[in-house]
Write an enzyme that holds these catalytic residues in place. Sequence first.
Site, PDB file in Angstrom:
ATOM      1  N   TRP A 157      90.291  93.011  87.683  1.00 23.41           N
ATOM      2  CA  TRP A 157      89.951  93.090  86.439  1.00 23.41           C
ATOM      3  C   TRP A 157      90.668  93.858  85.307  1.00 23.41           C
ATOM      4  CZ3 TRP A 157      86.438  89.713  85.498  1.00 23.41           C
ATOM      5  CH2 TRP A 157      85.650  89.452  86.623  1.00 23.41           C
ATOM      6  N   ASP A 164      86.881 101.056  81.258  1.00 21.01           N
ATOM      7  CA  ASP A 164      85.786  99.954  81.589  1.00 21.01           C
ATOM      8  C   ASP A 164      85.140 100.325  82.582  1.00 21.01           C
ATOM      9  OD1 ASP A 164      84.309  97.704  82.526  1.00 21.01           O
ATOM     10  OD2 ASP A 164      86.422  96.358  82.949  1.00 21.01           O
ATOM     11  N   LYS A 188      75.326  95.124  86.257  1.00 19.66           N
ATOM     12  CA  LYS A 188      75.638  95.708  87.249  1.00 19.66           C
ATOM     13  C   LYS A 188      74.471  97.019  87.388  1.00 19.66           C
ATOM     14  CE  LYS A 188      80.085  93.787  87.668  1.00 19.66           C
ATOM     15  NZ  LYS A 188      80.003  92.694  88.474  1.00 19.66           N
TER      16      LYS A 188
END
Length: 360
Positions: free
Chosen positions: A102, A171, A195
């Site tokens: 990511w 992030d 999540k």
Amino acid sequence: MKRVYNFNAGPAALPKEVLKRAQQQLLDFENTGMSLMELSHRSKEYDKVHTKATTLLKELLQIPDSYEILFMQGGASLQFSAIPMNFLAKGKQGNYSLTGSWSEKALKEAQKLGDTHIASSTKETGYAGIPSHLELSDDPAYLHITSNNTIFGTQWRDFPSLSPDVPLIADMSSDILSRPLHIEDFSIIYAGAQKNLGPSGVTVVIIKKEVLAECPENIPTMLNYQTFAKNKSLYNTPPTFSIYMLSLVLEWVAEQGGVAAIEEINKKKAGLLYNTIDQSDGFYIGHAENDARSNMNVTFNLSTKELTTAFLAQAKEEGFVGLGGHRMVGGCRASIYNAVPLESCEALAEFMEAFRSNNR
């Protein structure tokens, strides 16, 4: 109906209590005669939901008044572009710490828009750890990190300490709300909801107000953070149902005792599974280095590919869902976000012990 043990990496488990509350109000929200999904985002009924989500998030994470809370769309992936569009000025470099795929994707998007610099990386070790030091560029626009790495199962324990003139951007899609934070250490925190915050569809952005002044006017309207700050995240139709579910999840976190209480439960869950791995005499092999292990994603392999395949097949038969590792790395992964109960982790640990005993 029977509920499975849900260890999916995202979209992930939601608290059962939250699902029941949403179910009760699905057809008739607050005596409107409509579902919340049918309400105007300009209505007073929805405005209460929107305000509640903002207020609860501010309270739970102790977000100061010097920050704005924005509800955006496009997931963390859109933020990969929005960050450099807004803050990567000409002559400066976007600094990135690479700890997994990511962060690599975030860097790739920034490279399309300006100068970048890799301040640290653990790629050479298979992303099994977290960098121990940083080497920033001469004129950094910001440092971007990914706080938790779902694919490799690593997590920042202590965040980088930077000089005041270097913004820290994180992030936190996969571990926000899982532990207390000192918000003032960050200029921007962003997180896709799917999540720990709720269902997919909404992305939360926590941004320092003084940073908003740096957003240029010559970028697309929907990628400019000022658009959302000035319009209370209502410039266009927001993902109303996702924000409603977010508000219910935040209520649930408060009922559990807040973020500090959630952190203690998360430590118990992770400790249970890591102990099972460590005490297996090599039958289970953890991917992450011990001091970088994630409390959200427990990644491991078995000693052979055949055993791994058999483990996943039997686990599925017994109601354990989502234990396959990411397609990039294979193996196994148990994602144990906030909504995954301790009982699910206890059941998984028991299954792992039984499988080891039967296959030694």
